[in-house]
Design a protein around this motif. Structure first.
Motif, PDB file in Angstrom:
ATOM      1  N   UNK A 182     108.448  44.109  36.730  1.00  0.00           N
ATOM      2  CA  UNK A 182     107.609  43.322  35.820  1.00  0.00           C
ATOM      3  C   UNK A 182     107.322  41.947  36.403  1.00  0.00           C
ATOM      4  N   UNK A 183     108.286  41.369  37.106  1.00  0.00           N
ATOM      5  CA  UNK A 183     108.078  40.094  37.802  1.00  0.00           C
ATOM      6  C   UNK A 183     106.949  40.254  38.822  1.00  0.00           C
ATOM      7  N   UNK A 199     103.749  38.091  37.843  1.00  0.00           N
ATOM      8  CA  UNK A 199     103.813  36.793  38.493  1.00  0.00           C
ATOM      9  C   UNK A 199     104.700  35.800  37.761  1.00  0.00           C
ATOM     10  N   UNK A 200     105.316  36.216  36.662  1.00  0.00           N
ATOM     11  CA  UNK A 200     106.257  35.356  35.935  1.00  0.00           C
ATOM     12  C   UNK A 200     107.624  35.452  36.592  1.00  0.00           C
ATOM     13  N   UNK A 201     108.481  34.480  36.331  1.00  0.00           N
ATOM     14  CA  UNK A 201     109.813  34.481  36.924  1.00  0.00           C
ATOM     15  C   UNK A 201     110.714  35.509  36.247  1.00  0.00           C
ATOM     16  N   UNK A 202     111.787  35.875  36.948  1.00  0.00           N
ATOM     17  CA  UNK A 202     112.775  36.818  36.399  1.00  0.00           C
ATOM     18  C   UNK A 202     113.312  36.294  35.071  1.00  0.00           C
ATOM     19  N   UNK A 213     110.746  36.581  32.181  1.00  0.00           N
ATOM     20  CA  UNK A 213     110.590  37.974  31.748  1.00  0.00           C
ATOM     21  C   UNK A 213     111.799  38.372  30.904  1.00  0.00           C
ATOM     22  N   UNK A 214     112.998  38.075  31.401  1.00  0.00           N
ATOM     23  CA  UNK A 214     114.228  38.414  30.684  1.00  0.00           C
ATOM     24  C   UNK A 214     114.240  37.751  29.308  1.00  0.00           C
ATOM     25  N   UNK A 215     113.864  36.480  29.247  1.00  0.00           N
ATOM     26  CA  UNK A 215     113.846  35.749  27.976  1.00  0.00           C
ATOM     27  C   UNK A 215     112.848  36.357  26.994  1.00  0.00           C
ATOM     28  N   UNK A 216     111.667  36.721  27.485  1.00  0.00           N
ATOM     29  CA  UNK A 216     110.665  37.309  26.599  1.00  0.00           C
ATOM     30  C   UNK A 216     111.106  38.682  26.088  1.00  0.00           C
ATOM     31  N   UNK A 217     111.769  39.463  26.940  1.00  0.00           N
ATOM     32  CA  UNK A 217     112.277  40.756  26.492  1.00  0.00           C
ATOM     33  C   UNK A 217     113.332  40.559  25.403  1.00  0.00           C
TER      34      UNK A 217
END
Length: 79
Positions: free
Chosen positions: A43-44, A48-51, A54-58
């Motif tokens: 997904x990163x 183009x978003x940081x790991x 992405x983790x925070x949004x999930x």
């Protein structure tokens, strides 16, 4: 209203990303992809978003997170 914001159905302003998607839309798409088996790292690469983002949004979207490691990952062995 400033450029780069839109008003959602609740009347609150939400930021619109460069690709035209709101954070809520992005979180929904990320959750769907992750639940279909995509890794955070994939997904990163596609967004183009940081790991971390992405983790925070999930997590913020309530996504059940998988355990760490890939298909060859083994748990710790008792010695």
């Amino acid at each position: 209203m400033r450029c780069g914001t839109s008003v959602d159905g609740s009347g609150r302003a939400s930021k619109v990303k460069k690709n035209g998607k709101s954070k809520d839309q992005l979180m929904t798409e990320l959750r769907s992809a992750y639940e279909r088996g995509a890794s955070i790292r994939s997904l990163v690469a596609t967004t183009g978003h940081s790991y971390g983002s992405i983790h925070s949004m999930l997590r913020e979207s309530g996504t059940p997170m998988r355990s760490r490691g890939g298909p060859n990952h083994r748990g710790r062995r008792a010695s």
